[in-house]
Design a protein around this motif. Structure first.
Motif, PDB file in Angstrom:
ATOM      1  N   GLU A   1       0.678  -1.165  -0.156  1.00 13.25           N
ATOM      2  CA  GLU A   1       0.077  -0.069  -0.148  1.00 13.25           C
ATOM      3  C   GLU A   1       0.859   1.193  -0.112  1.00 13.25           C
ATOM      4  OE1 GLU A   1      -2.627  -0.348   3.336  1.00 13.25           O
ATOM      5  OE2 GLU A   1      -3.659  -2.097   2.427  1.00 13.25           O
ATOM      6  N   ALA A   2       2.040   1.316   0.927  1.00 14.83           N
ATOM      7  CA  ALA A   2       2.946   2.394   0.646  1.00 14.83           C
ATOM      8  C   ALA A   2       3.620   2.644  -0.788  1.00 14.83           C
ATOM      9  CB  ALA A   2       3.976   2.175   1.993  1.00 14.83           C
ATOM     10  N   ARG A   3       3.808   1.678  -1.117  1.00 13.41           N
ATOM     11  CA  ARG A   3       4.702   1.619  -2.461  1.00 13.41           C
ATOM     12  C   ARG A   3       3.626   2.281  -3.437  1.00 13.41           C
ATOM     13  NH1 ARG A   3       5.910  -3.888  -2.274  1.00 13.41           N
ATOM     14  NH2 ARG A   3       7.723  -3.762  -1.013  1.00 13.41           N
ATOM     15  N   ALA A   4       2.376   1.765  -3.311  1.00 15.45           N
ATOM     16  CA  ALA A   4       1.554   2.164  -4.618  1.00 15.45           C
ATOM     17  C   ALA A   4       1.118   3.534  -4.053  1.00 15.45           C
ATOM     18  CB  ALA A   4       0.175   1.282  -4.027  1.00 15.45           C
ATOM     19  N   ARG A   5       1.349   4.087  -2.957  1.00 10.94           N
ATOM     20  CA  ARG A   5       0.958   5.542  -2.790  1.00 10.94           C
ATOM     21  C   ARG A   5       2.496   6.405  -3.122  1.00 10.94           C
ATOM     22  NH1 ARG A   5      -2.408   3.020   0.267  1.00 10.94           N
ATOM     23  NH2 ARG A   5      -4.578   4.073   0.624  1.00 10.94           N
ATOM     24  N   GLY A   6       3.351   5.801  -3.564  1.00 10.34           N
ATOM     25  CA  GLY A   6       4.556   6.512  -3.902  1.00 10.34           C
ATOM     26  C   GLY A   6       5.775   6.741  -2.638  1.00 10.34           C
ATOM     27  N   VAL A   7       5.473   6.008  -1.719  1.00  9.80           N
ATOM     28  CA  VAL A   7       6.379   6.067  -0.569  1.00  9.80           C
ATOM     29  C   VAL A   7       7.621   5.114  -0.860  1.00  9.80           C
ATOM     30  CG1 VAL A   7       6.671   5.555   1.875  1.00  9.80           C
ATOM     31  CG2 VAL A   7       4.292   6.314   1.016  1.00  9.80           C
TER      32      VAL A   7
ATOM     33  N   PRO B 252       3.478  -3.888  12.468  1.00  7.95           N
ATOM     34  CA  PRO B 252       3.586  -4.041  10.987  1.00  7.95           C
ATOM     35  C   PRO B 252       3.457  -2.824  10.199  1.00  7.95           C
ATOM     36  CG  PRO B 252       2.005  -5.399  12.219  1.00  7.95           C
ATOM     37  CD  PRO B 252       2.182  -4.678  12.940  1.00  7.95           C
ATOM     38  N   MET B 253       2.976  -1.688  11.174  1.00  8.87           N
ATOM     39  CA  MET B 253       3.166  -0.273  10.283  1.00  8.87           C
ATOM     40  C   MET B 253       4.630   0.236  10.437  1.00  8.87           C
ATOM     41  SD  MET B 253      -0.424   1.474  11.131  1.00  8.87           S
ATOM     42  CE  MET B 253      -1.765   1.534  10.376  1.00  8.87           C
ATOM     43  N   LEU B 254       5.138  -0.104  11.652  1.00  7.72           N
ATOM     44  CA  LEU B 254       6.673   0.264  11.735  1.00  7.72           C
ATOM     45  C   LEU B 254       7.617  -0.540  11.053  1.00  7.72           C
ATOM     46  CD1 LEU B 254       6.362   1.284  15.608  1.00  7.72           C
ATOM     47  CD2 LEU B 254       6.212   2.946  13.474  1.00  7.72           C
ATOM     48  N   THR B 255       7.211  -1.762  10.728  1.00 13.02           N
ATOM     49  CA  THR B 255       8.142  -2.529  10.149  1.00 13.02           C
ATOM     50  C   THR B 255       8.136  -2.429   8.459  1.00 13.02           C
ATOM     51  OG1 THR B 255       7.787  -4.243  11.968  1.00 13.02           O
ATOM     52  CG2 THR B 255       8.842  -4.968   9.992  1.00 13.02           C
ATOM     53  N   ALA B 256       6.686  -2.421   8.000  1.00 13.60           N
ATOM     54  CA  ALA B 256       6.433  -2.120   6.678  1.00 13.60           C
ATOM     55  C   ALA B 256       7.715  -1.306   5.950  1.00 13.60           C
ATOM     56  CB  ALA B 256       5.260  -1.761   6.406  1.00 13.60           C
ATOM     57  N   PRO B 257       7.935  -0.216   6.268  1.00 16.84           N
ATOM     58  CA  PRO B 257       8.741   0.868   5.743  1.00 16.84           C
ATOM     59  C   PRO B 257      10.107   0.058   5.247  1.00 16.84           C
ATOM     60  CG  PRO B 257       7.711   2.092   7.203  1.00 16.84           C
ATOM     61  CD  PRO B 257       7.352   0.610   7.460  1.00 16.84           C
TER      62      PRO B 257
ATOM     63  N   CYS C 247       9.865  10.070   5.471  1.00 16.16           N
ATOM     64  CA  CYS C 247       8.802  10.459   6.609  1.00 16.16           C
ATOM     65  C   CYS C 247       7.392   9.971   6.510  1.00 16.16           C
ATOM     66  CB  CYS C 247       9.149  11.549   7.395  1.00 16.16           C
ATOM     67  SG  CYS C 247      10.810  11.895   7.977  1.00 16.16           S
ATOM     68  N   ILE C 248       7.039   9.094   7.098  1.00 16.90           N
ATOM     69  CA  ILE C 248       5.450   8.942   7.070  1.00 16.90           C
ATOM     70  C   ILE C 248       4.787   8.890   8.344  1.00 16.90           C
ATOM     71  CG2 ILE C 248       5.749   7.578   4.941  1.00 16.90           C
ATOM     72  CD1 ILE C 248       5.236   5.026   6.627  1.00 16.90           C
ATOM     73  N   ALA C 249       3.434   9.231   8.439  1.00 18.75           N
ATOM     74  CA  ALA C 249       2.696   9.008   9.644  1.00 18.75           C
ATOM     75  C   ALA C 249       1.783   7.835   9.466  1.00 18.75           C
ATOM     76  CB  ALA C 249       1.705  10.324   9.688  1.00 18.75           C
ATOM     77  N   VAL C 250       1.775   7.300  10.748  1.00 18.04           N
ATOM     78  CA  VAL C 250       0.820   6.068  10.829  1.00 18.04           C
ATOM     79  C   VAL C 250      -0.099   6.426  12.022  1.00 18.04           C
ATOM     80  CG1 VAL C 250       2.697   4.513  10.022  1.00 18.04           C
ATOM     81  CG2 VAL C 250       2.665   4.965  12.368  1.00 18.04           C
ATOM     82  N   SER C 251      -1.123   5.929  11.762  1.00 13.20           N
ATOM     83  CA  SER C 251      -2.036   6.076  12.978  1.00 13.20           C
ATOM     84  C   SER C 251      -3.003   4.631  12.883  1.00 13.20           C
ATOM     85  CB  SER C 251      -3.020   7.010  12.591  1.00 13.20           C
ATOM     86  OG  SER C 251      -4.147   7.217  13.500  1.00 13.20           O
ATOM     87  N   PRO C 252      -2.348   3.790  13.950  1.00 19.32           N
ATOM     88  CA  PRO C 252      -3.014   2.404  13.942  1.00 19.32           C
ATOM     89  C   PRO C 252      -4.379   2.550  14.654  1.00 19.32           C
ATOM     90  CG  PRO C 252      -1.337   2.526  15.506  1.00 19.32           C
ATOM     91  CD  PRO C 252      -1.237   3.792  14.578  1.00 19.32           C
ATOM     92  N   THR C 253      -5.237   1.630  14.074  1.00 17.82           N
ATOM     93  CA  THR C 253      -6.523   1.680  14.857  1.00 17.82           C
ATOM     94  C   THR C 253      -6.696   0.741  15.898  1.00 17.82           C
ATOM     95  OG1 THR C 253      -7.460   0.196  12.924  1.00 17.82           O
ATOM     96  CG2 THR C 253      -7.933   2.403  12.676  1.00 17.82           C
ATOM     97  N   HIS C 254      -5.817  -0.435  15.737  1.00 26.53           N
ATOM     98  CA  HIS C 254      -5.653  -1.397  16.679  1.00 26.53           C
ATOM     99  C   HIS C 254      -4.125  -1.382  17.232  1.00 26.53           C
ATOM    100  CE1 HIS C 254      -5.699  -5.370  18.486  1.00 26.53           C
ATOM    101  NE2 HIS C 254      -6.827  -5.259  18.680  1.00 26.53           N
TER     102      HIS C 254
END
Length: 84
Positions: free
Chosen positions: A46-52, A70-75, A57-64
Motif C-alpha cells: 500500500e505504501a509503494r502504491a502511494r509512492g512512498v 507491522p506499520m513500523l516494520t513495513a517501511p 517520513c510517513i505518519a501512521v495511525s493504527p486503529t488497533h
C-alpha cells in the motif's frame, strides 16, 4: 545473516515458525508470525502504491494497538528512492 532492519530480524520466524504466536494484542488476540508477515507485506504494498520510498517520513495511525508493529516494520521493505 546480519539484520539490516526490523523486518530482517522477524523474517526467520515468519519463514520457519509461521503458526507461532508473534504478538499478543492488548485485547488478548494472538497474532501469528504468518499473519504478521502478511500484514507487513500488505502495508508495504500500500505504501509503494502511494509512492512512498525508503527513508521518507510517513505518519501512521493504527486503529488497533497490534497494528503498530507491522506499520513500523513495513517501511523497511520499501526500495530506496531513485538516484537523480
Amino acid at each position: 545473516m546480519t539484520a539490516r532492519n526490523l523486518f530482517d530480524l522477524l523474517r526467520p520466524a515468519i519463514e520457519t515458525k509461521p503458526d507461532a504466536v508473534a504478538i499478543v494484542a492488548p485485547d488478548g488476540q494472538d497474532i501469528t508470525y504468518q499473519r504478521l508477515g502478511e500484514t507487513i507485506a500488505r502495508f508495504a504494498r500500500e505504501a509503494r502504491a502511494r509512492g512512498v520510498t525508503r527513508r521518507q517520513c510517513i505518519a501512521v495511525s493504527p486503529t488497533h494497538p497490534a497494528a503498530l508493529i507491522p506499520m513500523l516494520t513495513a517501511p523497511s521493505r520499501l526500495r530506496p528512492p531513485p538516484a537523480h
